[in-house]
Scaffold this active site. Structure first.
Site, mmCIF file in Angstrom:
data_model
loop_
_atom_site.group_PDB
_atom_site.id
_atom_site.type_symbol
_atom_site.label_atom_id
_atom_site.label_comp_id
_atom_site.label_asym_id
_atom_site.label_seq_id
_atom_site.Cartn_x
_atom_site.Cartn_y
_atom_site.Cartn_z
ATOM 1 N N SER A 134 -1.836 4.494 5.583
ATOM 2 C CA SER A 134 -1.194 3.304 5.014
ATOM 3 C C SER A 134 -1.479 2.096 5.881
ATOM 4 O O SER A 134 -1.551 2.185 7.098
ATOM 5 C CB SER A 134 0.319 3.503 4.908
ATOM 6 O OG SER A 134 0.903 2.328 4.362
ATOM 7 N N LYS A 189 3.007 10.385 2.229
ATOM 8 C CA LYS A 189 2.400 9.082 1.927
ATOM 9 C C LYS A 189 2.819 8.616 0.528
ATOM 10 O O LYS A 189 3.102 7.439 0.301
ATOM 11 C CB LYS A 189 0.866 9.183 2.005
ATOM 12 C CG LYS A 189 0.109 7.998 1.412
ATOM 13 C CD LYS A 189 0.219 6.765 2.268
ATOM 14 C CE LYS A 189 -0.174 5.447 1.640
ATOM 15 N NZ LYS A 189 -1.348 5.332 0.855
ATOM 16 N N HIS A 192 6.261 7.353 0.770
ATOM 17 C CA HIS A 192 6.194 6.024 1.412
ATOM 18 C C HIS A 192 5.953 4.958 0.349
ATOM 19 O O HIS A 192 6.630 3.928 0.307
ATOM 20 C CB HIS A 192 5.077 5.992 2.465
ATOM 21 C CG HIS A 192 4.702 4.602 2.893
ATOM 22 N ND1 HIS A 192 3.903 3.778 2.129
ATOM 23 C CD2 HIS A 192 5.065 3.867 3.977
ATOM 24 C CE1 HIS A 192 3.779 2.608 2.731
ATOM 25 N NE2 HIS A 192 4.484 2.635 3.851
ATOM 26 N N ASN A 193 4.977 5.206 -0.502
ATOM 27 C CA ASN A 193 4.653 4.199 -1.518
ATOM 28 C C ASN A 193 5.773 4.042 -2.533
ATOM 29 O O ASN A 193 6.033 2.941 -3.013
ATOM 30 C CB ASN A 193 3.346 4.559 -2.221
ATOM 31 C CG ASN A 193 2.147 4.324 -1.328
ATOM 32 O OD1 ASN A 193 2.271 4.358 -0.105
ATOM 33 N ND2 ASN A 193 0.995 4.092 -1.912
ATOM 34 N N GLU A 196 8.279 1.964 -0.940
ATOM 35 C CA GLU A 196 7.729 0.594 -0.925
ATOM 36 C C GLU A 196 8.026 -0.102 -2.267
ATOM 37 O O GLU A 196 8.452 -1.261 -2.294
ATOM 38 C CB GLU A 196 6.225 0.699 -0.666
ATOM 39 C CG GLU A 196 5.421 -0.558 -0.822
ATOM 40 C CD GLU A 196 3.917 -0.237 -0.762
ATOM 41 O OE1 GLU A 196 3.491 0.535 0.129
ATOM 42 O OE2 GLU A 196 3.170 -0.740 -1.617
HETATM 43 N N1 LIG Z 1 -8.070 -0.022 -0.250
HETATM 44 C C1 LIG Z 1 -6.896 0.243 0.310
HETATM 45 O O1 LIG Z 1 -6.117 -0.639 0.690
HETATM 46 C C2 LIG Z 1 -6.491 1.665 0.534
HETATM 47 C C3 LIG Z 1 -5.359 1.947 1.302
HETATM 48 C C4 LIG Z 1 -5.037 3.267 1.566
HETATM 49 C C5 LIG Z 1 -5.829 4.270 1.041
HETATM 50 N N2 LIG Z 1 -6.909 3.975 0.265
HETATM 51 C C6 LIG Z 1 -7.711 5.084 -0.249
HETATM 52 O O2 LIG Z 1 -8.851 5.231 0.569
HETATM 53 C C7 LIG Z 1 -9.955 5.702 -0.198
HETATM 54 C C8 LIG Z 1 -11.117 4.736 -0.032
HETATM 55 O O3 LIG Z 1 -10.717 3.476 -0.523
HETATM 56 P P1 LIG Z 1 -11.719 2.234 -0.580
HETATM 57 O O4 LIG Z 1 -10.956 1.115 -1.198
HETATM 58 O O5 LIG Z 1 -12.334 2.042 0.763
HETATM 59 O O6 LIG Z 1 -12.916 2.761 -1.500
HETATM 60 P P2 LIG Z 1 -12.953 3.084 -3.087
HETATM 61 O O7 LIG Z 1 -13.340 1.829 -3.786
HETATM 62 O O8 LIG Z 1 -11.742 3.794 -3.509
HETATM 63 O O9 LIG Z 1 -14.191 4.109 -3.151
HETATM 64 C C9 LIG Z 1 -15.512 3.687 -2.883
HETATM 65 C C10 LIG Z 1 -16.195 4.705 -2.006
HETATM 66 O O10 LIG Z 1 -16.224 5.987 -2.646
HETATM 67 C C11 LIG Z 1 -17.583 6.428 -2.704
HETATM 68 N N3 LIG Z 1 -17.771 7.295 -3.868
HETATM 69 C C12 LIG Z 1 -17.280 7.126 -5.114
HETATM 70 N N4 LIG Z 1 -17.651 8.144 -5.916
HETATM 71 C C13 LIG Z 1 -18.400 8.970 -5.142
HETATM 72 C C14 LIG Z 1 -19.062 10.209 -5.380
HETATM 73 N N5 LIG Z 1 -19.016 10.798 -6.585
HETATM 74 N N6 LIG Z 1 -19.730 10.778 -4.366
HETATM 75 C C15 LIG Z 1 -19.778 10.184 -3.160
HETATM 76 N N7 LIG Z 1 -19.158 9.029 -2.859
HETATM 77 C C16 LIG Z 1 -18.483 8.441 -3.845
HETATM 78 C C17 LIG Z 1 -18.377 5.157 -2.794
HETATM 79 O O11 LIG Z 1 -19.712 5.386 -2.484
HETATM 80 P P3 LIG Z 1 -20.858 4.387 -3.025
HETATM 81 O O12 LIG Z 1 -20.901 3.260 -2.046
HETATM 82 O O13 LIG Z 1 -22.102 5.207 -2.996
HETATM 83 O O14 LIG Z 1 -20.477 3.955 -4.398
HETATM 84 C C18 LIG Z 1 -17.641 4.320 -1.753
HETATM 85 O O15 LIG Z 1 -17.994 4.680 -0.447
HETATM 86 C C19 LIG Z 1 -9.442 5.821 -1.631
HETATM 87 O O16 LIG Z 1 -9.022 7.128 -1.866
HETATM 88 C C20 LIG Z 1 -8.262 4.889 -1.656
HETATM 89 O O17 LIG Z 1 -7.318 5.251 -2.643
HETATM 90 C C21 LIG Z 1 -7.259 2.703 0.023
#
Ligand SMILES: NC(=O)c1ccc[n+]([C@@H]2O[C@H](COP(=O)([O-])OP(=O)(O)OC[C@H]3O[C@@H](n4cnc5c(N)ncnc54)[C@H](OP(=O)(O)O)[C@@H]3O)[C@@H](O)[C@H]2O)c1
Length: 485
Positions: A134, A189, A192-193, A196
């Site tokens: 988080s 987690k 937590h949300n 929130e």
């Molecule tokens: N953003 C936030 O604030 C936040 C906070 C807490 C947790 N999270 C969680 O953290 C995780 C990552 O979040 P994010 O926002 O950084 O990214 P995201 O937009 O959720 O995911 C994009 C990433 O996933 C990869 N991906 C998608 N499909 C794939 C597949 N079939 N095989 C391999 N790679 C694949 C993409 O690779 P390519 O570059 O090749 O497309 C890219 O690296 C998620 O689960 C999200 O829910 C996010």
């Protein structure tokens, strides 16, 4: 930079969108050698080009290279889109791993998916750690709150790295700890949300009351929140509320909050929390009302159809009464917050019992003191309450919190009653008060509900005066029969 095939990286991150990239940088900045990989190689290249100087990165072009770059037992963090992408990535890496290796899913997985994945990898001797993270992208870079679930062995190998990169609470303690086995981390987690959601809804209602009843413009309400943030409500969410309310929209010159459309979205985790609470049979009305409030706000058609329906139109209070009322709102907000948080903790206790997780409820509060969205001074006291009595049935029963909700009675009731008189919707504040009153009631009308169920469905009931299960022959002579032998 090291050679990709040398097996020198202490940890690896695959999935280098905002979260993965920042977590990898955070690890590297703490002196760890980090193997980095992404399905689309351009992200890996960009990370090393832009931030390579921050530490020791080992870029890997293929899963095989990535795995080979890691020290054994291997520690791989998967930071990809939650759901099918996680299954695809885990499925791709699993055949390349050996017993003792550790796969960490730092994405927002549903805890039941984490349980499934953990079980599948356990069969191969590979540890699967579902870690709730988080704090968004800033947190990932500067210190998130991390909630890992998995085996003790996995935590022993992984914990020191997570403790390095996690946020630090005001006493210097890292905002991470081993939460429990398999899905426990992602469950916590999720809660937590959910909390929130409830907290944000309560704050929004407090603002609405300050505006509609006290007559405070956003800038004035911002001052009130700023003052509250120096007291027992001191928290990230109250702090940002003051900042948002004080902000003027550059385009219109109006308060920013008035320039924003009043239709909120509700994405996955709040809904998951409520769905799971229903499955566990735990009442979380504060979280549920928050999810429904967001949902309602987005139903523009329904809202348009109801515009103009009768209701009160009262002028705001005078200056003197307004100041008193604002103080009452602080008390109502605080008491409602305790009640909603108590519901979240009840839910974690229920899941811990259901799944045999043995979650330390005080530790959860400690882990949320920094890095995450609900970080708040008051969590020190939640931790103290559970440390003092790990079997505490509800936070509301803790002597200190009970004293505070007790002292807030008059104000809490006055605020909810005033909201009703003014026609200002306060589903969160009133649900919290209703939950409080229901819990403390000597008798609930559930007795009538049980009798009705027996009348139309022969569902039977228990009695207050003797053991056993009974049914009344409503359609006959209304005599009572015992149904449990
Ligand atoms: N953003 C936030 O604030 C936040 C906070 C807490 C947790 N999270 C969680 O953290 C995780 C990552 O979040 P994010 O926002 O950084 O990214 P995201 O937009 O959720 O995911 C994009 C990433 O996933 C990869 N991906 C998608 N499909 C794939 C597949 N079939 N095989 C391999 N790679 C694949 C993409 O690779 P390519 O570059 O090749 O497309 C890219 O690296 C998620 O689960 C999200 O829910 C996010």
């Amino acid at each position: 930079m090291s050679d990709a095939m040398s097996g020198t990286a202490q940890i690896g991150v695959t999935g280098l969108a905002v979260m993965g990239r920042n977590l990898a940088r955070n690890l590297a900045r703490h002196g760890h050698t980090v193997a980095v990989h992404n399905r689309t190689g351009a992200r890996t290249k960009a990370l090393v080009e832009e931030f390579g100087k921050e530490g020791d990165f080992v870029p890997a072009g293929t899963p095989r290279e990535f795995v080979a770059a890691l020290e054994r037992p291997r520690r791989l963090v998967v930071m990809v889109k939650a759901g099918e992408a996680t299954d695809a990535v885990v499925g791709e890496f699993a055949p390349l791993l050996e017993p003792g290796d550790i796969v960490v899913d730092g994405g927002n997985a549903h805890f039941s998916d984490t349980r499934r994945r953990e079980e599948a990898l356990r069969e191969r001797g590979v540890h699967f750690v579902g870690a709730g993270v988080s704090g968004g992208e800033e947190g990932a870079l500067h210190g998130p709150s991390i909630m890992p679930g998995g085996s003790d062995e996995a935590y022993a190998a992984l914990g020191p790295l997570l403790e390095d990169i996690a946020a630090k609470a005001h006493d210097g303690a890292p905002c991470t700890a081993h939460i429990g086995p398999d899905g426990a981390g992602h469950f916590v987690k999720m809660v937590h949300n959910g909390i929130e959601y409830a907290d944000m809804q309560l704050i929004a209602e407090a603002y609405d009351m300050l505006r509609a009843v006290a007559g405070y413009a956003p800038a004035r309400a911002a001052e009130v929140f700023r003052t509250w943030n120096t007291g027992r409500l001191d928290s990230y969410l109250v702090g940002i509320t003051a900042e948002v309310l004080a902000h003027t929209d550059a385009a219109t010159g109006r308060p920013f909050v008035d320039a924003v459309a009043d239709a909120a979205e509700q994405k996955g985790t709040g809904r998951w929390t409520v769905q799971t609470a229903l499955d566990l049979g735990v009442p979380v009305s504060g979280i549920a009302e928050a999810v429904f409030a967001r949902s309602l706000s987005g139903h523009t058609g329904l809202r348009e159809a109801a515009t103009g329906l009768p209701g009160p139109h009262r002028p705001p209070l005078g200056e003197r009464d307004a100041a008193h009322f604002a103080d009452q709102v602080e008390q109502a907000l605080y008491a409602s917050k305790i009640t909603s948080y108590a519901q979240g903790w009840n839910m974690m206790r229920a899941a811990s019992e259901e799944y045999g997780w043995n979650i330390d409820l005080g530790t959860v509060a400690a882990v949320w003191r920094g890095g995450c969205i609900i970080r708040a001074a008051f969590l020190d006291r939640v931790r103290a309450a559970y440390d003092a009595d790990p079997a505490l049935p509800t936070l509301l029963a803790d002597a200190e919190f009970a004293g505070e909700t007790g002292a807030a009675q008059e104000a809490w009731r006055a605020v909810v009653a005033t909201a009703v008189r003014y026609g200002v919707p306060v589903p969160g504040l009133s649900a919290a008060l209703a939950s409080y009153d229901a819990l403390r009631a000597d008798r609930l009308p559930a007795a009538l509900t049980q009798a009705q169920r027996d009348y139309f469905g022969a569902h039977a009931y228990r009695r207050t005066d003797r053991p056993g299960v009974y049914h009344t022959l409503w359609g006959q002579d209304r005599s009572e029969v015992r149904t449990d032998g």
